[in-house]
Structures are given as C-alpha cells and as structure tokens.
Write a protein that holds these residues in place. Structure first.
Motif, PDB file in Angstrom:
ATOM      1  N   GLY A 172       0.791  -1.226   0.000  1.00 24.71           N
ATOM      2  CA  GLY A 172       0.000   0.000   0.000  1.00 24.71           C
ATOM      3  C   GLY A 172       0.818   1.269   0.000  1.00 24.71           C
ATOM      4  O   GLY A 172       0.755   2.071  -0.951  1.00 24.71           O
ATOM      5  N   ILE A 173       1.602   1.493   1.036  1.00 22.97           N
ATOM      6  CA  ILE A 173       2.377   2.730   1.129  1.00 22.97           C
ATOM      7  C   ILE A 173       3.528   2.720   0.128  1.00 22.97           C
ATOM      8  O   ILE A 173       3.799   3.727  -0.530  1.00 22.97           O
ATOM      9  CB  ILE A 173       2.902   2.935   2.560  1.00 22.97           C
ATOM     10  N   ALA A 188      13.765   7.420  10.604  1.00 18.42           N
ATOM     11  CA  ALA A 188      12.595   6.564  10.756  1.00 18.42           C
ATOM     12  C   ALA A 188      11.358   7.427  10.604  1.00 18.42           C
ATOM     13  O   ALA A 188      11.346   8.589  11.035  1.00 18.42           O
ATOM     14  CB  ALA A 188      12.610   5.886  12.127  1.00 18.42           C
ATOM     15  N   LEU A 189      10.305   6.873  10.000  1.00 21.53           N
ATOM     16  CA  LEU A 189       9.091   7.636   9.715  1.00 21.53           C
ATOM     17  C   LEU A 189       7.850   6.938  10.264  1.00 21.53           C
ATOM     18  O   LEU A 189       7.701   5.716  10.135  1.00 21.53           O
ATOM     19  CB  LEU A 189       8.913   7.814   8.204  1.00 21.53           C
ATOM     20  N   HIS A 190       6.975   7.735  10.856  1.00 22.88           N
ATOM     21  CA  HIS A 190       5.652   7.238  11.258  1.00 22.88           C
ATOM     22  C   HIS A 190       4.638   7.740  10.232  1.00 22.88           C
ATOM     23  O   HIS A 190       4.431   8.955  10.105  1.00 22.88           O
ATOM     24  CB  HIS A 190       5.282   7.755  12.647  1.00 22.88           C
ATOM     25  N   PRO A 191       3.993   6.828   9.477  1.00 20.87           N
ATOM     26  CA  PRO A 191       3.086   7.259   8.403  1.00 20.87           C
ATOM     27  C   PRO A 191       1.677   7.587   8.849  1.00 20.87           C
ATOM     28  O   PRO A 191       0.851   8.008   8.031  1.00 20.87           O
ATOM     29  CB  PRO A 191       3.080   6.041   7.476  1.00 20.87           C
ATOM     30  N   GLY A 192       1.371   7.409  10.130  1.00 19.55           N
ATOM     31  CA  GLY A 192      -0.011   7.523  10.569  1.00 19.55           C
ATOM     32  C   GLY A 192      -0.740   6.213  10.300  1.00 19.55           C
ATOM     33  O   GLY A 192      -0.148   5.223   9.877  1.00 19.55           O
ATOM     34  N   THR A 193      -2.029   6.194  10.554  1.00 20.65           N
ATOM     35  CA  THR A 193      -2.831   5.007  10.262  1.00 20.65           C
ATOM     36  C   THR A 193      -3.351   5.133   8.832  1.00 20.65           C
ATOM     37  O   THR A 193      -4.110   6.050   8.513  1.00 20.65           O
ATOM     38  CB  THR A 193      -4.008   4.872  11.244  1.00 20.65           C
ATOM     39  N   VAL A 194      -2.906   4.220   7.987  1.00 20.02           N
ATOM     40  CA  VAL A 194      -3.153   4.325   6.552  1.00 20.02           C
ATOM     41  C   VAL A 194      -4.147   3.254   6.108  1.00 20.02           C
ATOM     42  O   VAL A 194      -4.134   2.121   6.606  1.00 20.02           O
ATOM     43  CB  VAL A 194      -1.822   4.179   5.769  1.00 20.02           C
ATOM     44  N   GLU A 195      -4.999   3.613   5.179  1.00 19.81           N
ATOM     45  CA  GLU A 195      -6.013   2.687   4.665  1.00 19.81           C
ATOM     46  C   GLU A 195      -5.354   1.645   3.757  1.00 19.81           C
ATOM     47  O   GLU A 195      -5.230   1.829   2.550  1.00 19.81           O
ATOM     48  CB  GLU A 195      -7.071   3.456   3.874  1.00 19.81           C
ATOM     49  N   THR A 196      -4.923   0.559   4.358  1.00 19.08           N
ATOM     50  CA  THR A 196      -4.341  -0.553   3.608  1.00 19.08           C
ATOM     51  C   THR A 196      -4.854  -1.847   4.229  1.00 19.08           C
ATOM     52  O   THR A 196      -5.536  -1.843   5.264  1.00 19.08           O
ATOM     53  CB  THR A 196      -2.798  -0.546   3.677  1.00 19.08           C
ATOM     54  N   ALA A 197      -4.495  -2.982   3.616  1.00 17.87           N
ATOM     55  CA  ALA A 197      -4.861  -4.275   4.201  1.00 17.87           C
ATOM     56  C   ALA A 197      -4.251  -4.425   5.590  1.00 17.87           C
ATOM     57  O   ALA A 197      -4.777  -5.121   6.459  1.00 17.87           O
ATOM     58  CB  ALA A 197      -4.376  -5.399   3.281  1.00 17.87           C
ATOM     59  N   PHE A 198      -3.146  -3.742   5.801  1.00 17.18           N
ATOM     60  CA  PHE A 198      -2.420  -3.752   7.071  1.00 17.18           C
ATOM     61  C   PHE A 198      -3.305  -3.302   8.232  1.00 17.18           C
ATOM     62  O   PHE A 198      -3.211  -3.810   9.351  1.00 17.18           O
ATOM     63  CB  PHE A 198      -1.237  -2.788   6.900  1.00 17.18           C
ATOM     64  N   THR A 199      -4.201  -2.330   7.984  1.00 15.05           N
ATOM     65  CA  THR A 199      -5.019  -1.739   9.054  1.00 15.05           C
ATOM     66  C   THR A 199      -6.505  -2.055   8.917  1.00 15.05           C
ATOM     67  O   THR A 199      -7.326  -1.457   9.618  1.00 15.05           O
ATOM     68  CB  THR A 199      -4.847  -0.206   9.071  1.00 15.05           C
ATOM     69  N   ALA A 200      -6.855  -2.979   8.050  1.00 13.30           N
ATOM     70  CA  ALA A 200      -8.271  -3.257   7.764  1.00 13.30           C
ATOM     71  C   ALA A 200      -9.039  -3.712   8.994  1.00 13.30           C
ATOM     72  O   ALA A 200     -10.252  -3.491   9.102  1.00 13.30           O
ATOM     73  CB  ALA A 200      -8.380  -4.307   6.666  1.00 13.30           C
ATOM     74  N   ASN A 201      -8.361  -4.350   9.943  1.00 10.17           N
ATOM     75  CA  ASN A 201      -9.048  -4.863  11.130  1.00 10.17           C
ATOM     76  C   ASN A 201      -9.177  -3.838  12.245  1.00 10.17           C
ATOM     77  O   ASN A 201      -9.573  -4.183  13.360  1.00 10.17           O
ATOM     78  CB  ASN A 201      -8.301  -6.092  11.663  1.00 10.17           C
ATOM     79  N   TYR A 202      -8.837  -2.574  11.942  1.00 13.24           N
ATOM     80  CA  TYR A 202      -8.887  -1.530  12.969  1.00 13.24           C
ATOM     81  C   TYR A 202      -9.733  -0.356  12.485  1.00 13.24           C
ATOM     82  O   TYR A 202      -9.241   0.744  12.246  1.00 13.24           O
ATOM     83  CB  TYR A 202      -7.461  -1.086  13.336  1.00 13.24           C
ATOM     84  N   PRO A 203     -11.063  -0.588  12.358  1.00 16.08           N
ATOM     85  CA  PRO A 203     -11.956   0.432  11.792  1.00 16.08           C
ATOM     86  C   PRO A 203     -12.119   1.668  12.666  1.00 16.08           C
ATOM     87  O   PRO A 203     -12.538   2.715  12.178  1.00 16.08           O
ATOM     88  CB  PRO A 203     -13.282  -0.314  11.644  1.00 16.08           C
ATOM     89  N   SER A 204     -11.807   1.572  13.951  1.00 11.99           N
ATOM     90  CA  SER A 204     -12.021   2.706  14.846  1.00 11.99           C
ATOM     91  C   SER A 204     -10.936   3.769  14.709  1.00 11.99           C
ATOM     92  O   SER A 204     -11.103   4.901  15.183  1.00 11.99           O
ATOM     93  CB  SER A 204     -12.067   2.225  16.301  1.00 11.99           C
ATOM     94  N   LYS A 262      -8.065   7.226   9.687  1.00 13.57           N
ATOM     95  CA  LYS A 262      -7.101   6.816   8.666  1.00 13.57           C
ATOM     96  C   LYS A 262      -7.034   7.823   7.530  1.00 13.57           C
ATOM     97  O   LYS A 262      -7.973   8.561   7.276  1.00 13.57           O
ATOM     98  CB  LYS A 262      -7.494   5.448   8.091  1.00 13.57           C
ATOM     99  N   HIS A 263      -5.887   7.831   6.844  1.00  8.50           N
ATOM    100  CA  HIS A 263      -5.804   8.536   5.577  1.00  8.50           C
ATOM    101  C   HIS A 263      -5.326   7.569   4.512  1.00  8.50           C
ATOM    102  O   HIS A 263      -4.831   6.478   4.812  1.00  8.50           O
ATOM    103  CB  HIS A 263      -4.928   9.798   5.653  1.00  8.50           C
ATOM    104  N   SER A 264      -5.489   7.940   3.248  1.00 11.36           N
ATOM    105  CA  SER A 264      -5.169   7.033   2.154  1.00 11.36           C
ATOM    106  C   SER A 264      -3.659   6.842   2.028  1.00 11.36           C
ATOM    107  O   SER A 264      -2.859   7.680   2.497  1.00 11.36           O
ATOM    108  CB  SER A 264      -5.720   7.578   0.836  1.00 11.36           C
ATOM    109  N   ALA A 265      -3.273   5.768   1.380  1.00 10.38           N
ATOM    110  CA  ALA A 265      -1.848   5.520   1.129  1.00 10.38           C
ATOM    111  C   ALA A 265      -1.259   6.636   0.281  1.00 10.38           C
ATOM    112  O   ALA A 265      -0.110   7.044   0.482  1.00 10.38           O
ATOM    113  CB  ALA A 265      -1.677   4.173   0.436  1.00 10.38           C
ATOM    114  N   ALA A 323       1.827   8.937   1.365  1.00  2.00           N
ATOM    115  CA  ALA A 323       3.039   8.996   0.541  1.00  2.00           C
ATOM    116  C   ALA A 323       3.443  10.436   0.249  1.00  2.00           C
ATOM    117  O   ALA A 323       4.617  10.808   0.388  1.00  2.00           O
ATOM    118  CB  ALA A 323       2.815   8.237  -0.766  1.00  2.00           C
ATOM    119  N   VAL A 324       2.478  11.249  -0.151  1.00  2.00           N
ATOM    120  CA  VAL A 324       2.769  12.657  -0.462  1.00  2.00           C
ATOM    121  C   VAL A 324       3.295  13.378   0.771  1.00  2.00           C
ATOM    122  O   VAL A 324       4.271  14.133   0.700  1.00  2.00           O
ATOM    123  CB  VAL A 324       1.507  13.354  -1.011  1.00  2.00           C
ATOM    124  N   LYS A 325       2.673  13.127   1.925  1.00  2.00           N
ATOM    125  CA  LYS A 325       3.095  13.788   3.155  1.00  2.00           C
ATOM    126  C   LYS A 325       4.494  13.338   3.577  1.00  2.00           C
ATOM    127  O   LYS A 325       5.335  14.157   3.981  1.00  2.00           O
ATOM    128  CB  LYS A 325       2.084  13.512   4.272  1.00  2.00           C
TER     129      LYS A 325
END
Length: 219
Positions: A11-12, A165-181, A184-187, A191-193
């Motif tokens: 994703g990212i 080292a970079l923290h990307p935030g919570t990104v909408e990928t398969a990686f975070t699909a089980n954490y709907p609460s 999130k922002h898009s991959a 990436a742009v940020k």
C-alpha cells in the motif's frame, strides 16, 4: 531523482513509488510478491541488494508487518510467543537493517542522499501509555535504534546523508483493515506527506524519528 523503494507493491510502498514517478523520478522497486524479494531470507536479500548499481538519491523501506503468526497483536503478556517475537523482528527490524547495510554504497557520497524506513509511533518507548502489542512495539523500537546508529556511521563518510525513521499515521491498507475505529488517511495521502517531510530534512536531522506532519516523535 533516482529512488529505490523496498516493498513497492504494498500500500504505502506503491503509493510512494507512484508519487515519485509522477514527479519525473526514476524508481527501482523490489517486492516479495512481484520479485520474490524476501527480507526474511538474509542471503537472498543480500544477493539482490548487492546486484544493484549506481547511486540512489532516496532509499525508502516500506516493508513491514503488524502480525505474522497471529491474527492480531498481543493484548497481554499471556499472549507472548517466541515465534511471533522472532517473526516480527525478522520483518520489521532485521529486514530494514539488511537494506541499511548497503546504504553507504548505494547513496551518493558527496551529495544529499536519504535513507528512510517506515517505523510506527507505537514503537516509541516514551509515548507508550497503553501497553500491549509487544512484538510490534519492540520490533519497531529496535528498528529506530538501527536507524539512529546507522545515521551516526553514515555521517562519517556521507556528510549530506539523511537517515531517518518515519511514522506514516494510520493508513487505509490491508495492514489496518481490522482496525476500523482508527482515523485513517489514504496511502496516496501518506506517501505525499512523507515525501514532503523527507524533502524538508537536512543532514542535521539525520538519525531522527518523524511523523507524516514533520513533527519529531519521542524515542
């Protein structure tokens, strides 16, 4: 701009590669799903990285795993297992370290070059107020130490190098699909940020831990 993106089919990683190409950059990608590039197989990874030639202005490691042998992170000490701990360190710590091992050869020596690895805020010891997630937290904290130490060594021979080292935030990928609460922002947004953050860093920032807004994350 010539970039090496490790995990460019995820994703990212895919979004980073796309964003770089959109700006006219040349991107070399390595991924397990497309190329069979597996950072948990040290000899195989070393051969693939050793075969790369030329200088890269950016080496971006986007590989990682939230869990490997489990369906979710550990919630308590009772859930700890040697298998998950070892698997997390293999993917999240040892894998990026194997890439960083080649940075001195692959980054330009006399010009600015950037090595960046995706970490996570939960890898921060100072910011840990909830506990749990033992294997993931520990493997990312260890990655942060690898990056920080690598930055010190690189600075001796690559005066303009930036290693972070970079923290990307919570990104909408398969990686975070089980954490709907989680918010999130898009991959693509991540990436742009993240690339904007890297563009603004200087040699004196090397060895740091930054989030997608450019703010420093406490170790």
């Amino acid at each position: 701009m010539r970039a090496l993106v490790i995990g460019d089919s995820g994703g990212i990683g895919a979004a980073v590669a796309q964003a770089l190409r959109a700006k006219g950059g040349e991107v070399v990608g390595l991924s397990r799903s497309r190329d069979g590039f597996d950072l948990t197989q040290p000899e195989q990874a070393d051969r693939a990285l050793s075969a790369l030639t030329g200088a890269f202005d950016l080496i971006f490691v986007a590989s990682g795993a939230l869990t490997v042998t489990r369906t979710g992170p550990e919630k308590s000490l009772r859930d700890l297992s040697a298998e998950e701990l070892a698997a997390q360190f293999a993917v999240n710590t040892i894998g990026p370290a194997l890439v960083l091992k080649h940075a001195a050869r692959l980054l330009p020596r006399r010009e600015r070059g950037v090595f960046a690895a995706l970490s996570a805020r939960v890898g921060s010891i100072g910011d840990n107020r909830a506990g749990g997630w033992y294997s993931y937290r520990a493997s990312k904290a260890a990655l942060n130490q690898i990056v920080h130490s690598g930055a010190i060594e690189l600075a001796r021979s690559h005066k303009q190098a930036v290693c972070v080292a970079l923290h990307p935030g919570t990104v909408e990928t398969a990686f975070t699909a089980n954490y709907p609460s989680h918010e999130k922002h898009s991959a693509q947004t991540a990436a742009v940020k993240l690339l904007a953050v890297l563009d603004g860093l200087k040699a004196e920032d090397s060895g740091g831990f930054f989030d997608y807004s450019g703010a420093k994350v406490v170790w």
